[in-house]
Design a protein around this motif. Structure first.
Motif, PDB file in Angstrom:
ATOM      1  N   TRP A  20       2.308   2.618  -7.315  1.00  0.00           N
ATOM      2  CA  TRP A  20       2.158   1.870  -6.168  1.00  0.00           C
ATOM      3  C   TRP A  20       3.474   1.032  -6.231  1.00  0.00           C
ATOM      4  O   TRP A  20       3.587   0.173  -6.978  1.00  0.00           O
ATOM      5  N   HIS A 120      -0.420  -3.540  -2.858  1.00  0.00           N
ATOM      6  CA  HIS A 120      -0.998  -3.312  -4.204  1.00  0.00           C
ATOM      7  C   HIS A 120      -0.327  -4.280  -5.215  1.00  0.00           C
ATOM      8  O   HIS A 120      -0.744  -4.997  -6.108  1.00  0.00           O
ATOM      9  N   ASP A 148      -5.970  -2.364  -6.166  1.00  0.00           N
ATOM     10  CA  ASP A 148      -6.529  -1.300  -4.881  1.00  0.00           C
ATOM     11  C   ASP A 148      -7.006  -1.945  -3.719  1.00  0.00           C
ATOM     12  O   ASP A 148      -6.814  -1.576  -2.675  1.00  0.00           O
ATOM     13  N   GLN A 170      -7.140   6.848  -0.775  1.00  0.00           N
ATOM     14  CA  GLN A 170      -7.030   6.053  -2.033  1.00  0.00           C
ATOM     15  C   GLN A 170      -8.053   6.489  -3.067  1.00  0.00           C
ATOM     16  O   GLN A 170      -7.688   6.705  -4.348  1.00  0.00           O
TER      17      GLN A 170
END
Length: 222
Positions: A20, A120, A148, A170
């Motif tokens: 991320w 994130h 997350d 996700q």
């Protein structure tokens, strides 16, 4: 969830498990990655935005071949200085390797996905800044779960019509990248978290600090 005084004096180095990623404040920090300019713009607005909300500084530093790491990003929070530093890889291969994760969010605008990625990473810094400690048991996994859903909160707040599609992407990504492990079923826990009433409530909390702790509470209830 525990509030730890240890975080006041320790610099926490977070390595993003599935890349991320945030950005450089310096445009074109990459060799030829086509989204470099878009990422550059988003980094400033998203990363610094959370810094302003939670009272910490943000800086970006470029790293090259001297740092051997496959992720395009390392993020570190310095508690005494109240500073969140994003270390951005300038190696194209790291960013092209990262592109595989975009496939899980096919159909979503790139800006939405990139902003969520930066949120994130910002979530890691917010967690340390707000002294949110999940305790010794499964701490690292729960810190990733927190980041997350911090990203999911960002999408809910700024791109609500894409929230469901992002959530599905996700879950797909985590199922592949961090699926069932010997010691922790990350995907299963994320599914439980996504559909928990406590998280649904946390996602719509407006005050940044209250939202950060509400998200942490949802994670802690797993």
């Amino acid at each position: 969830m525990r509030v730890s005084k240890l975080n006041q004096s320790v610099c926490a180095l977070m390595v993003c498990a599935v890349a991320w990623c945030p950005l450089s404040a310096q445009a074109n920090g990459f060799e030829d990655f086509e989204d470099a300019e878009l990422i550059d713009q988003i980094a400033g607005s998203v990363a610094r935005g959370y810094g302003r909300m939670h009272g910490y500084q943000v800086e970006f530093k470029l790293i090259g071949k001297e740092v051997v790491h496959q992720s395009p990003l390392l993020v570190q929070y310095n508690a005494p200085l109240k500073r969140c530093t994003f270390y951005i890889s300038t190696q194209d291969r790291n960013w092209h390797s990262f592109e595989q994760y975009l496939l899980f969010f096919e159909g979503l605008p790139k800006q939405v996905v990139y902003e969520a990625f930066f949120a994130h990473e910002s979530g890691h810094c917010v967690q340390v800044k707000e002294q949110i400690d999940f305790g010794p048991k499964q701490r690292r996994h729960r810190e990733e779960l927190y980041a997350d859903v911090f990203a999911l909160s960002h999408v809910q707040r700024y791109f609500p019509k894409y929230r469901k599609a992002f959530q599905e992407g996700q879950l797909k990504m985590r199922r592949v990248a961090l699926g069932v492990q010997r010691d922790y079923d990350f995907y299963k826990e994320l599914v439980k978290l996504h559909y928990s009433p406590s998280l649904q409530t946390a996602l719509v909390v407006k005050n940044p600090q209250d939202r950060a702790f509400s998200i942490a509470k949802a994670v802690d209830l797993l």
